[in-house]
Design a protein around this motif. Structure first.
Motif, PDB file in Angstrom:
ATOM      1  N   ALA A  72       0.826  -1.205   0.000  1.00 29.84           N
ATOM      2  CA  ALA A  72       0.000   0.000   0.000  1.00 29.84           C
ATOM      3  C   ALA A  72       0.862   1.258   0.000  1.00 29.84           C
ATOM      4  O   ALA A  72       0.557   2.236  -0.690  1.00 29.84           O
ATOM      5  CB  ALA A  72      -0.927  -0.011   1.215  1.00 29.84           C
ATOM      6  N   LEU A  73       1.944   1.255   0.764  1.00 28.76           N
ATOM      7  CA  LEU A  73       2.833   2.414   0.806  1.00 28.76           C
ATOM      8  C   LEU A  73       3.527   2.649  -0.538  1.00 28.76           C
ATOM      9  O   LEU A  73       3.884   3.781  -0.873  1.00 28.76           O
ATOM     10  CB  LEU A  73       3.882   2.224   1.903  1.00 28.76           C
ATOM     11  N   LEU A  74       3.707   1.601  -1.301  1.00 30.57           N
ATOM     12  CA  LEU A  74       4.321   1.708  -2.624  1.00 30.57           C
ATOM     13  C   LEU A  74       3.318   2.086  -3.702  1.00 30.57           C
ATOM     14  O   LEU A  74       3.706   2.616  -4.752  1.00 30.57           O
ATOM     15  CB  LEU A  74       4.974   0.375  -3.010  1.00 30.57           C
ATOM     16  N   ASP A  75       2.035   1.827  -3.453  1.00 27.66           N
ATOM     17  CA  ASP A  75       1.040   1.890  -4.524  1.00 27.66           C
ATOM     18  C   ASP A  75      -0.011   2.977  -4.342  1.00 27.66           C
ATOM     19  O   ASP A  75      -0.556   3.461  -5.332  1.00 27.66           O
ATOM     20  CB  ASP A  75       0.355   0.527  -4.634  1.00 27.66           C
ATOM     21  N   CYS A  76      -0.316   3.368  -3.111  1.00 31.80           N
ATOM     22  CA  CYS A  76      -1.466   4.239  -2.846  1.00 31.80           C
ATOM     23  C   CYS A  76      -1.034   5.666  -2.521  1.00 31.80           C
ATOM     24  O   CYS A  76       0.057   5.903  -2.002  1.00 31.80           O
ATOM     25  CB  CYS A  76      -2.302   3.687  -1.693  1.00 31.80           C
ATOM     26  N   ARG A  78      -2.815   7.600  -0.407  1.00 32.94           N
ATOM     27  CA  ARG A  78      -3.088   7.818   1.013  1.00 32.94           C
ATOM     28  C   ARG A  78      -3.276   6.470   1.682  1.00 32.94           C
ATOM     29  O   ARG A  78      -3.981   5.608   1.161  1.00 32.94           O
ATOM     30  CB  ARG A  78      -4.335   8.693   1.171  1.00 32.94           C
ATOM     31  N   VAL A  79      -2.638   6.281   2.838  1.00 36.19           N
ATOM     32  CA  VAL A  79      -2.689   5.009   3.549  1.00 36.19           C
ATOM     33  C   VAL A  79      -3.100   5.270   4.995  1.00 36.19           C
ATOM     34  O   VAL A  79      -2.473   6.082   5.692  1.00 36.19           O
ATOM     35  CB  VAL A  79      -1.324   4.284   3.516  1.00 36.19           C
ATOM     36  N   VAL A 117       0.142  10.817   2.064  1.00 35.07           N
ATOM     37  CA  VAL A 117      -0.358  10.938   3.435  1.00 35.07           C
ATOM     38  C   VAL A 117      -0.426   9.546   4.063  1.00 35.07           C
ATOM     39  O   VAL A 117      -0.989   8.626   3.464  1.00 35.07           O
ATOM     40  CB  VAL A 117      -1.766  11.580   3.465  1.00 35.07           C
ATOM     41  N   VAL A 118       0.149   9.411   5.264  1.00 34.62           N
ATOM     42  CA  VAL A 118       0.057   8.162   6.012  1.00 34.62           C
ATOM     43  C   VAL A 118      -0.529   8.489   7.379  1.00 34.62           C
ATOM     44  O   VAL A 118      -0.017   9.354   8.097  1.00 34.62           O
ATOM     45  CB  VAL A 118       1.439   7.492   6.181  1.00 34.62           C
ATOM     46  N   VAL A 119      -1.611   7.803   7.727  1.00 34.09           N
ATOM     47  CA  VAL A 119      -2.282   7.994   9.014  1.00 34.09           C
ATOM     48  C   VAL A 119      -1.989   6.773   9.884  1.00 34.09           C
ATOM     49  O   VAL A 119      -2.329   5.652   9.516  1.00 34.09           O
ATOM     50  CB  VAL A 119      -3.797   8.167   8.839  1.00 34.09           C
TER      51      VAL A 119
END
Length: 211
Positions: A72-76, A78-79, A117-119
């Motif tokens: 997800a961190l490589l592809d999205c 916002r995570v 953005v990472v939450v």
């Protein structure tokens, strides 16, 4: 020694500031992912997932693995990560968020992060004081160093219901066009109007890199 004096004293140094720095290339992700390792003692996760279901790809239960979060961190773009967090006081780099197959910390990050953005919606996902925090930082600092633009994290224990509500409000504000700092401020303002009050929001922090 040179001529009876230290080399540093015998040699003139000229410092020339760099006037041009090559931009760092970074990937840009697309879409939203919500990853949560469900726990019976975190009923707020279900409400958080339901609030993001219309716009986010939901990954939960046994599928919420270390590999899933890395992907997800490589592809999205916002995570959102939700669950239990752990802050290793002596060595913050060893802290992280619990997933189905283990703890996800700074050492598990991909080389480059495409998410803007990472939450980190869990307890104690970062540290702001102490020798360990200054020396190594933790997951928020590592995410920013790997390419994330903003990281929403917590400096203390948080209530899962408060975290879920804040995440849902942040998601709505971002979808309606607010930039990240404005969306965070709007989410906090709206949350302060709830009966739960301000106390539940004090642990939340937003760190980011100016464009």
């Amino acid at each position: 020694p040179v001529g009876g004096v230290p080399l540093a004293a015998a040699t003139r140094l000229v410092r020339v500031p760099s006037v041009e720095v090559a931009p760092v290339e970074r990937a840009s992700g697309d879409g939203v992912a919500w990853i949560a390792c469900g726990e019976p003692d975190l009923p707020g996760l279900e409400r958080e997932g339901a609030a993001l279901a219309a716009t986010a790809r939901l990954v939960g239960g046994a599928d919420a693995t270390l590999a899933a979060l890395r992907h997800a961190l490589l592809d999205c773009r916002r995570v959102h990560v939700a669950g239990h967090g752990f802050d290793a006081q002596a060595c913050p780099a060893l802290g992280g968020v619990r997933l189905a197959d283990g703890w996800f910390g700074a050492v598990d990050l991909p080389e480059r992060v495409a998410a803007d953005v990472v939450v980190l919606g869990a307890c104690r996902t970062g540290r702001v004081r102490g020798t360990g925090a200054l020396a190594w930082g933790g997951l928020p600092a590592a995410l920013l160093a790997r390419g994330a633009r903003y990281v929403l994290w917590t400096a203390d224990d948080v209530d899962d219901a408060a975290a879920a509500a804040l995440t849902a409000r942040l998601d709505r504000a971002l979808r309606e066009g607010d930039d990240v700092p404005a969306a965070f401020g709007r989410a906090l303002r709206e949350a302060c109007q709830d009966a739960s009050g301000v106390a539940a929001l004090l642990p939340f922090r937003l760190s980011g890199i100016l464009p």
